[in-house]
Scaffold this motif. Sequence first.
Motif, short mmCIF file in Angstrom:
data_model
loop_
_atom_site.label_atom_id
_atom_site.label_comp_id
_atom_site.label_asym_id
_atom_site.label_seq_id
_atom_site.Cartn_x
_atom_site.Cartn_y
_atom_site.Cartn_z
N GLU A 8 0.72 -1.14 0.05
CA GLU A 8 -0.03 0.11 -0.10
C GLU A 8 0.94 1.32 0.03
O GLU A 8 0.74 2.31 -0.77
CB GLU A 8 -0.74 0.00 1.16
N ARG A 9 1.87 1.03 0.97
CA ARG A 9 2.86 2.27 0.97
C ARG A 9 3.59 2.49 -0.49
O ARG A 9 3.62 3.70 -0.78
CB ARG A 9 3.83 2.24 2.08
N TYR A 10 3.86 1.52 -1.24
CA TYR A 10 4.49 1.50 -2.48
C TYR A 10 3.75 2.17 -3.28
O TYR A 10 4.15 3.08 -4.37
CB TYR A 10 5.22 0.13 -2.64
N LEU A 11 2.33 1.92 -3.45
CA LEU A 11 1.42 2.33 -4.33
C LEU A 11 1.06 3.73 -4.06
O LEU A 11 1.03 4.69 -4.96
CB LEU A 11 0.18 1.49 -4.33
N GLN A 12 1.04 3.94 -2.84
CA GLN A 12 0.73 5.36 -2.60
C GLN A 12 2.03 6.61 -2.77
O GLN A 12 1.64 7.82 -2.70
CB GLN A 12 0.64 5.55 -1.08
N ASP A 13 3.31 5.90 -3.14
CA ASP A 13 4.15 6.81 -3.42
C ASP A 13 4.24 7.33 -4.99
O ASP A 13 5.05 8.35 -5.17
CB ASP A 13 5.60 5.95 -3.33
N PHE A 14 3.23 7.09 -5.65
CA PHE A 14 3.33 7.72 -6.81
C PHE A 14 2.04 8.77 -7.15
O PHE A 14 1.00 8.66 -6.33
CB PHE A 14 2.74 6.56 -7.99
N SER A 15 2.23 9.92 -7.65
CA SER A 15 1.31 10.92 -7.97
C SER A 15 0.44 10.51 -9.08
O SER A 15 -0.86 11.00 -9.31
CB SER A 15 1.77 12.19 -8.01
N CYS A 16 0.94 9.66 -10.22
CA CYS A 16 0.09 9.23 -11.23
C CYS A 16 0.39 8.00 -11.64
O CYS A 16 1.53 7.52 -11.62
CB CYS A 16 0.73 10.27 -12.44
N ILE A 17 -0.56 7.11 -12.08
CA ILE A 17 -0.52 5.71 -12.23
C ILE A 17 -1.26 5.46 -13.66
O ILE A 17 -2.34 5.87 -13.67
CB ILE A 17 -1.07 4.87 -11.17
N ILE A 18 -0.36 5.14 -14.51
CA ILE A 18 -1.10 4.79 -15.76
C ILE A 18 -0.89 3.25 -16.21
O ILE A 18 0.23 2.59 -16.28
CB ILE A 18 -0.35 5.60 -16.78
N ILE A 19 -2.17 2.51 -16.47
CA ILE A 19 -1.97 1.24 -16.83
C ILE A 19 -2.92 0.97 -18.12
O ILE A 19 -3.84 1.78 -18.11
CB ILE A 19 -2.62 0.46 -15.42
N THR A 20 -2.27 0.01 -18.93
CA THR A 20 -3.12 -0.26 -20.15
C THR A 20 -3.75 -1.70 -19.70
O THR A 20 -3.15 -2.45 -19.13
CB THR A 20 -2.20 -0.55 -21.26
N GLY A 21 -5.04 -1.78 -20.37
CA GLY A 21 -5.60 -2.96 -20.01
C GLY A 21 -6.22 -3.46 -18.79
O GLY A 21 -6.26 -4.57 -18.39
N ALA A 22 -6.70 -2.22 -18.07
CA ALA A 22 -7.21 -2.64 -16.75
C ALA A 22 -8.74 -3.03 -16.75
O ALA A 22 -9.32 -3.24 -15.78
CB ALA A 22 -6.99 -1.26 -15.82
N SER A 23 -9.26 -3.49 -18.22
CA SER A 23 -10.58 -3.72 -18.16
C SER A 23 -10.79 -5.18 -17.66
O SER A 23 -11.79 -5.46 -17.83
CB SER A 23 -11.19 -3.32 -19.57
N SER A 24 -9.65 -5.85 -17.80
CA SER A 24 -9.87 -7.39 -17.63
C SER A 24 -8.58 -8.04 -17.09
O SER A 24 -7.62 -7.42 -17.11
CB SER A 24 -10.17 -7.85 -18.91
N GLY A 25 -8.78 -9.14 -16.30
CA GLY A 25 -7.58 -9.94 -15.81
C GLY A 25 -6.82 -9.43 -15.10
O GLY A 25 -7.05 -8.94 -13.93
N ILE A 26 -5.40 -9.87 -15.52
CA ILE A 26 -4.39 -9.14 -14.51
C ILE A 26 -4.43 -7.65 -14.45
O ILE A 26 -4.13 -6.96 -13.37
CB ILE A 26 -3.08 -9.72 -15.26
#
Length: 272
Positions: A8-26
């Motif tokens: 959780e702390r690792y993820l909170q360390d970013f101000s911007c998260i860009i992800i491709t293909g978050a509509s499904s699966g992994i």
Amino acid sequence: MPKNKTIERYLQDFSCIIITGASSGIGRELLSRIEYSGTAASVFNLSRTPPETISKALKFTHLNCDLSQPAHIESVVAELKKLMPSTGRILLVNNSGFGAYGEFPAPGIDHTLRMVDVNTRAPVHLTALLWNDIKTRGGQVVNVASLAGYQPTPLMATYAATKAFLLNWSIALDAEGRAFGVSCVAICPGPVSTNFSKAAGFESSTGLGGQTVQACVEESLQAMMRQRPQIITGWKNRLLGFFSARLPKPFVAKIGLRMIRRLKLDRFVKKS
Ligand SMILES: NC(=O)c1ccc[n+]([C@@H]2O[C@H](COP(=O)([O-])OP(=O)(O)OC[C@H]3O[C@@H](n4cnc5c(N)ncnc54)[C@H](OP(=O)(O)O)[C@@H]3O)[C@@H](O)[C@H]2O)c1
């Protein structure tokens, strides 16, 4: 969902998260973990369909994008740059991708070329357009490759080759990026139960089993947090990857062809 304060702390360390293909699966599972972390980051998904049921607490934007189209990538990144916060670390996850099964060029030349574009061209294009921002602000690039990237794989020849490209590209980029405080992580899952087999042209599940998407993403997040240049998820997959990467490639390809034929995967292929 496992409570893991360090992730959780690792993820909170970013101000911007860009992800491709978050509509499904992994990608969707990773987005769930991001939601659950309580991050204040602006989170963007790039894919052709929006993910369902996103928590209102997450600062989330879906940007419609067909990653097989370079022009879509150009225009979506222009929009993204207007929307994303101007300071703070960036996490870019190149996850979108799909497979194909059958004797080359099955299931068709169009499918095969689109796969090359989505699995290899798009991550390079997207990362290149964001690289200066990531270098200046610090951050991480994650590329979802595959165990298939460790060896030539007959009957999945082009898919496995796209993942070998992504794996090697990612590790090299990690070596370059460290001087600027940027790490790259290549995630290499074996079979995971998602929509992957359907998108690869199978009618139903191939019964190969494999990891749950939750286990795969948990291991991936651990590797991302530790800035490991590559991770094969699942211990059986790690064992396979270890041996196949050390054997002569033509030998691995011949054995692989025999083993894959024995699985009789043809019976699961969608009839057109
Ligand atoms: N599942 C496995 O067994 C396995 C094993 C090793 C590696 N992987 C890799 O893991 C990654 C995720 O796959 P998955 O298993 O989660 O499969 P999945 O459930 O089929 O998800 C694939 C994702 O890729 C996106 N995508 C496909 N074509 C796209 C396009 N033209 N433009 C934009 N996005 C596109 C899809 O979004 P839209 O359809 O909404 O566009 C979807 O969100 C892939 O790179 C895959 O190669 C999977």
